[in-house]
Design a protein around this motif. Sequence first.
Motif, short mmCIF file in Angstrom:
data_model
loop_
_atom_site.label_atom_id
_atom_site.label_comp_id
_atom_site.label_asym_id
_atom_site.label_seq_id
_atom_site.Cartn_x
_atom_site.Cartn_y
_atom_site.Cartn_z
N ILE A 71 40.02 48.09 29.35
CA ILE A 71 38.88 49.09 30.86
C ILE A 71 39.76 49.11 31.94
CG2 ILE A 71 37.07 48.43 31.85
CD1 ILE A 71 35.33 47.98 30.05
N SER A 72 40.69 48.05 32.71
CA SER A 72 40.96 48.37 34.38
C SER A 72 42.53 48.63 33.75
CB SER A 72 41.10 46.84 34.20
OG SER A 72 42.31 46.62 35.42
N VAL A 90 34.73 49.38 40.05
CA VAL A 90 34.67 48.85 38.41
C VAL A 90 35.89 47.94 38.01
CG1 VAL A 90 35.31 49.67 35.92
CG2 VAL A 90 34.06 51.38 37.34
N ILE A 91 37.16 48.36 38.10
CA ILE A 91 38.19 47.29 38.67
C ILE A 91 38.46 46.17 39.14
CG2 ILE A 91 40.44 46.72 39.97
CD1 ILE A 91 41.06 49.84 40.07
N ILE A 92 37.14 45.98 40.61
CA ILE A 92 36.45 44.45 40.80
C ILE A 92 35.68 44.00 39.79
CG2 ILE A 92 35.34 43.55 42.49
CD1 ILE A 92 36.48 44.93 44.76
N GLY A 93 34.53 45.06 39.29
CA GLY A 93 33.88 44.65 38.48
C GLY A 93 33.68 43.74 37.33
N VAL A 94 34.91 44.27 36.23
CA VAL A 94 35.45 44.26 34.22
C VAL A 94 35.68 42.98 35.02
CG1 VAL A 94 37.82 45.07 35.24
CG2 VAL A 94 36.47 45.12 33.04
N ARG A 95 35.92 42.34 36.46
CA ARG A 95 36.49 40.83 36.21
C ARG A 95 35.61 39.84 36.03
NH1 ARG A 95 41.51 40.58 40.29
NH2 ARG A 95 42.82 42.27 39.60
#
Length: 280
Positions: free
Chosen positions: A18-19, A65-70
Amino acid sequence: MDGLNRIAERDVLRGREISRIIWAGFWVNVVLTTFKISAGLLGNSRAVVADGIHSLSDLLTDVVVIIGVRYWVAPPDEHHHYGHKRLESLISLSIGLLLAAAGLGIVFDAVSRMGNQDEERVGSLLALFAAFSSVIVKEFLYRWTIKRGAGLMSDAIVAKAWDHRSDAISSLPIVVAVAIALWIPALAVVDLLGAILVAGFILHAAWGICMSAVRVLMDSGASEAIHFRIAEFCGRLEGVRNVHDLRTRYLGQGLHVDMHVDVDADLTVSAGNEIAHRVE
């Protein structure tokens, strides 16, 4: 525990994929935003400059999203016994709200310009090329992202795909506006009418994204058909006499299931526990 470890490993791999998808979209948006703003300034096109500035919202959602997916793929901990998967729905909701805000902004801008005869005219092939390129690139990015999002069963990626599609559609009136300014300036009002139509598509997509996320956040359960399949499958397992009080709720793209399982009353606790593990 082996099953749980496999699930955790799968979630981590899914999060990495996803990232990567989001990063690809992010860099495409960086290039498009820079190109459209530069072409709009050089080509004396306020519409293309505005379209480029609108693309900045994509960069913001990409960062979210990039921050949240972690975090949403992180395994359960002592404070989050069911993991962090609902964060994916929260991010999808935020993207949907940003889309809604963009759609309403387009409507407001179009209505406010109705009847204004003093709008600056556009007269640059460079600006027209920038707007047309945005439509092509964003549509391609939508098709690629929606396919990957469906394969990963990620609401956030599907939401981002629709964000790309909304950008492709919303750039169409800009193409029309620049073309009209070059060849038929008297019909420039078509751009405003087209913008309102495009805003309707954007708001429709935003509604679907928000409602999907809200259903998860409100603990909506699976359909009756899925309940029937779960109960039927578990009921066929050896040692299970009956399945009842079946309840489900979505956690991200996962489904949390609670149920009561009847077993033979003469079984030992250890034997009953073994059947429960088999059902699980």
